[in-house]
Scaffold this motif. Sequence first.
Motif, PDB file in Angstrom:
ATOM      1  N   LEU A 287     -20.275  44.105  -4.800  1.00 42.61           N
ATOM      2  CA  LEU A 287     -20.653  43.493  -3.531  1.00 42.61           C
ATOM      3  C   LEU A 287     -20.618  41.972  -3.621  1.00 42.61           C
ATOM      4  O   LEU A 287     -20.147  41.297  -2.687  1.00 42.61           O
ATOM      5  CB  LEU A 287     -22.045  43.969  -3.119  1.00 42.61           C
ATOM      6  N   ALA A 288     -21.100  41.419  -4.729  1.00 42.54           N
ATOM      7  CA  ALA A 288     -21.077  39.964  -4.903  1.00 42.54           C
ATOM      8  C   ALA A 288     -19.650  39.436  -4.919  1.00 42.54           C
ATOM      9  O   ALA A 288     -19.353  38.386  -4.338  1.00 42.54           O
ATOM     10  CB  ALA A 288     -21.801  39.584  -6.197  1.00 42.54           C
ATOM     11  N   ARG A 289     -18.741  40.164  -5.580  1.00 40.75           N
ATOM     12  CA  ARG A 289     -17.340  39.744  -5.600  1.00 40.75           C
ATOM     13  C   ARG A 289     -16.719  39.817  -4.212  1.00 40.75           C
ATOM     14  O   ARG A 289     -15.962  38.936  -3.811  1.00 40.75           O
ATOM     15  CB  ARG A 289     -16.534  40.606  -6.569  1.00 40.75           C
ATOM     16  N   CYS A 290     -17.039  40.869  -3.470  1.00 42.42           N
ATOM     17  CA  CYS A 290     -16.514  41.004  -2.109  1.00 42.42           C
ATOM     18  C   CYS A 290     -17.042  39.890  -1.213  1.00 42.42           C
ATOM     19  O   CYS A 290     -16.298  39.298  -0.425  1.00 42.42           O
ATOM     20  CB  CYS A 290     -16.874  42.367  -1.529  1.00 42.42           C
ATOM     21  N   ASP A 291     -18.342  39.605  -1.332  1.00 37.75           N
ATOM     22  CA  ASP A 291     -18.951  38.573  -0.495  1.00 37.75           C
ATOM     23  C   ASP A 291     -18.416  37.181  -0.835  1.00 37.75           C
ATOM     24  O   ASP A 291     -18.366  36.301   0.022  1.00 37.75           O
ATOM     25  CB  ASP A 291     -20.466  38.605  -0.651  1.00 37.75           C
ATOM     26  N   THR A 292     -18.038  36.983  -2.084  1.00 36.24           N
ATOM     27  CA  THR A 292     -17.419  35.723  -2.472  1.00 36.24           C
ATOM     28  C   THR A 292     -16.017  35.624  -1.886  1.00 36.24           C
ATOM     29  O   THR A 292     -15.607  34.573  -1.380  1.00 36.24           O
ATOM     30  CB  THR A 292     -17.356  35.600  -4.004  1.00 36.24           C
ATOM     31  N   ALA A 293     -15.278  36.732  -1.930  1.00 33.99           N
ATOM     32  CA  ALA A 293     -13.887  36.722  -1.475  1.00 33.99           C
ATOM     33  C   ALA A 293     -13.774  36.550   0.041  1.00 33.99           C
ATOM     34  O   ALA A 293     -12.871  35.852   0.522  1.00 33.99           O
ATOM     35  CB  ALA A 293     -13.194  38.020  -1.904  1.00 33.99           C
ATOM     36  N   ASN A 294     -14.673  37.178   0.807  1.00 31.98           N
ATOM     37  CA  ASN A 294     -14.549  37.070   2.267  1.00 31.98           C
ATOM     38  C   ASN A 294     -15.362  35.916   2.859  1.00 31.98           C
ATOM     39  O   ASN A 294     -15.314  35.677   4.073  1.00 31.98           O
ATOM     40  CB  ASN A 294     -14.903  38.391   2.958  1.00 31.98           C
ATOM     41  N   GLY A 295     -16.131  35.221   2.027  1.00 33.18           N
ATOM     42  CA  GLY A 295     -16.875  34.054   2.493  1.00 33.18           C
ATOM     43  C   GLY A 295     -18.281  34.355   2.972  1.00 33.18           C
ATOM     44  O   GLY A 295     -19.021  33.431   3.321  1.00 33.18           O
ATOM     45  N   HIS A 296     -18.682  35.613   2.952  1.00 33.22           N
ATOM     46  CA  HIS A 296     -20.026  35.965   3.417  1.00 33.22           C
ATOM     47  C   HIS A 296     -21.102  35.309   2.565  1.00 33.22           C
ATOM     48  O   HIS A 296     -22.210  35.035   3.046  1.00 33.22           O
ATOM     49  CB  HIS A 296     -20.201  37.488   3.395  1.00 33.22           C
ATOM     50  N   ILE A 297     -20.781  35.040   1.323  1.00 31.69           N
ATOM     51  CA  ILE A 297     -21.766  34.463   0.413  1.00 31.69           C
ATOM     52  C   ILE A 297     -22.250  33.100   0.896  1.00 31.69           C
ATOM     53  O   ILE A 297     -23.368  32.673   0.595  1.00 31.69           O
ATOM     54  CB  ILE A 297     -21.165  34.364  -1.004  1.00 31.69           C
TER      55      ILE A 297
END
Length: 335
Positions: free
Chosen positions: A271-281
């Motif tokens: 989830l952290a990797r996905c959120d980093t990739a799509n900018g949600h982080i």
Amino acid sequence: TARLRVPSFRPHSLLRSMVLFGQLVVGPPGAGKTTYCTGMQQLLTVLKRPRTLVNLDPANDDLPYECDVDIRDLVNVEDVMTEMGLGPNGALVYAMEYIEVNLDWLIARLRKATAGQAVPYVIFDCPGQVELYTHHDVMTKITEQLAKAMDFRLVAVHLVDSTLCVDAYRYISAVLLSLSAMMQMELPHVNILSKIDMLMDHTDDLAFRLDYYTGVYDLSQLLRTLHTTRHPMSLKFKELNTLMAALVEDYGLVNFEPLDIQDKECALRVLARCDTANGHIMNAEKIHDPSDPVAGLRLFQTGFSADPEPMEEYLERYEERLKARNGEDEEDGPD
């Protein structure tokens, strides 16, 4: 003369109401896409994060999760096969093209499902026909229109069954499939080796340690193991295998994140990797959880960790957790 009132402009409020984030979950049949969506839905619920789950597979009539938007309400493969006289594959392609032409239907339901959410997060459970991601442009058109109409920030989550690693030929094919999807879809990608809990029962069949397969390191080493088997196919396709390995290494784009969806730390890492990739982080601080006010910031720090844990150590810790979990299951099982 009446004065014209100019409404105040609040860019941060406007940004929250306009930008949507999400995951486009893709991969071949049997890779665990629907199981992944179910697990991610449960994880986001525990984290008290907004989530909207969309079934984008017009052939999937057996959903184990609670679906917020079901594309089968617009079109389903069974009706297409009956009315158009097409087989399963042709009917699925037709259905996806029908979705692309009638995307206003999906957009309207997405807006309704995400209304009132501070930072909407949408997970799309996609079909398993790999042609849709490797050379057909219908999925690319759908994602492009969603991005344009709704300001969607998507990451493609490409799942591959980790048990393919025990067969060098299948592993190389999986790497090529992942590379092809990355080039075709033109989205940020997080490639996943799913079901690693099942692979742990077959580590003796691997030519190298698991971290070699996650990192896609120097495929020439894997090719050497093929050449030493003296299998007739190895000799016949030696040059082709060499060229495919060189192609993957020349691009240098593919690596994998291991995933056991039942393991919380594994799921959080993905989830952290996905959120980093799509900018949600970058919007993590906007998620308010009264019971844990720094939960979003902790995820932010995880994604931007300056000293990430080496994959070898991470897998060793996972193996220890898996053994402990299996031991608990044996204790709780019948006598």
